[in-house]
Design an enzyme around this catalytic site. Sequence first.
Site, PDB file in Angstrom:
ATOM      1  N   ASP A  86      40.674  13.568 -13.362  1.00 50.61           N
ATOM      2  CA  ASP A  86      39.652  12.867 -12.711  1.00 50.61           C
ATOM      3  C   ASP A  86      40.535  13.405 -11.090  1.00 50.61           C
ATOM      4  OD1 ASP A  86      42.344  12.118 -12.438  1.00 50.61           O
ATOM      5  OD2 ASP A  86      42.266  10.886 -14.568  1.00 50.61           O
ATOM      6  N   ASP A  88      41.482  11.818  -8.277  1.00 54.81           N
ATOM      7  CA  ASP A  88      42.095  10.661  -7.111  1.00 54.81           C
ATOM      8  C   ASP A  88      42.211  10.942  -5.748  1.00 54.81           C
ATOM      9  OD1 ASP A  88      42.748   9.225  -9.257  1.00 54.81           O
ATOM     10  OD2 ASP A  88      44.899  10.329  -9.049  1.00 54.81           O
ATOM     11  N   ASP A 166      56.164  13.118  -6.546  1.00 55.02           N
ATOM     12  CA  ASP A 166      57.649  12.712  -7.355  1.00 55.02           C
ATOM     13  C   ASP A 166      57.728  14.601  -7.373  1.00 55.02           C
ATOM     14  OD1 ASP A 166      55.167  13.265  -8.735  1.00 55.02           O
ATOM     15  OD2 ASP A 166      56.169  12.239 -10.506  1.00 55.02           O
TER      16      ASP A 166
END
Length: 491
Positions: A86, A88, A166
């Site tokens: 996907d 983002d 992260d």
Amino acid sequence: MVSLKAFLAEQLAPKTMGALAEPAGPVVSGAPLSARVIPRTEHEISRRQLSYGALQVLNGLHRAGFQAYLVGGSVRDLLLGREPKDFDVATDARPEQVRKLFRRNARLIGRRFILAHVQFGEEIIEVATFRGGSAEQPDAGERSASGRILADNSYGSLEEDAQRRDLTANALYYNIADRSILDFSTGLEDLRAGRLRMIGDPRTRYSEDPVRMLRAVRFAAKLGFRLDEGAQEPMAECRSLLAEVPPARLFDETLKLFLTGHGLASFELLRQHGLFAILFPTVEAALAEDALEPSRRLLQLALEGTDERVAAGKSVTPAFLFAALLWPALQTQCAAQENAGKSPALALQRAAAELLQEASGRVTVPRRFSLPMREIWDLQARFQRRGGRRPYALLAHPRFRAAFDFLELRSRAGEISAALPQWWLAFQEADHSAREALVAQAREEDRGQEQELGPLPATRRRPRRRDRRRGARSEGAQEPGDASLMDGATD
């Protein structure tokens, strides 16, 4: 006087970072000086690789004067030559501004941090406003005593957004304005080296959100990368913090670990770093027993089969996976119940109930998955009973296919003989007369060997209906049989 052609060229030309309009509020725009800019000529990402929806969102935000970046896994996968799952987008536009810009295509979701979902056909593009409160600001947001972030609904700058991510490999931003890539750490270098490295101090980042340990393991398994020593070392100290994470969130993370095509590698890495024992302590204890080697093999085969189905584009179900995942612990608890004098059927029921109760404290399995999972377990004993009409009734059961696949898995793992699933496979494919012959043969083989079913459940007997007659009796009138009763009364 400016011509129409010149005006359109000026409006559609890529804008510089400094020329972008800032939305109202504390959102800060402008490229941070610490970012390394990789121009289009030095990377492999092309706009032709982006989906229609991603281009619509990126260009729409850019034309409206906002910053717009493709971010996260999609940039990482494109640089690795893989097809992104996907896309983002990160922007300095607030969620309300995104919804206003795309109107009917957009809706806002989320409680902890509001996101915008912009839909084009079946594709959904997730749009997030730059987040504030980076790892370098320990006082940002509400935190627990252990340092876990509880609330952090704050917007920030592009640099703060990058510092909040992260892994360095996930902190790469594709800028639609000039087609460049912004690298805020060593992301590109780590991608080329096949290395996963945490942004900031790993111990602090794990304390802020213990799920980051699971994410690090998941990406290492998915990408085939090695975890940096700095990311591995604090896990032994911080893994107990996973007990503070809501069980429902851990269930979602478990699905990502085991149902996205790299379940076996994730399982091995989780055990290697001691994280599996935190998520499933009873299963880890059962796997350590020498007598349960077939159960360990069954779990391995189940994960391998799941990875193969995902790679082939076939559907997978959490119910089947968790039936295999919890099977070693179920076997241990069933044996304890049977040693206490319970029948096999009753021992299975009690062991399953206790196991799910214990698991709910760590990883909650929703009822829509736990019920079919228990049916898969319950049907295993029914495969042993092949006399009379029982095989026909079992064949018509809604969970027969999943339960039969589990039976075959047990056979391949060496837990049961291969003869039983072979008989059932022949029974499924046979016509009526052949099925009758198979049942007769099985009846002879199983005579006197059927397992006890245990006591039947108590049933309420309906009270006997009294004979009620309408109409009042006249005084002194006797019904048939009354004379004998009165005679008996006078004796």
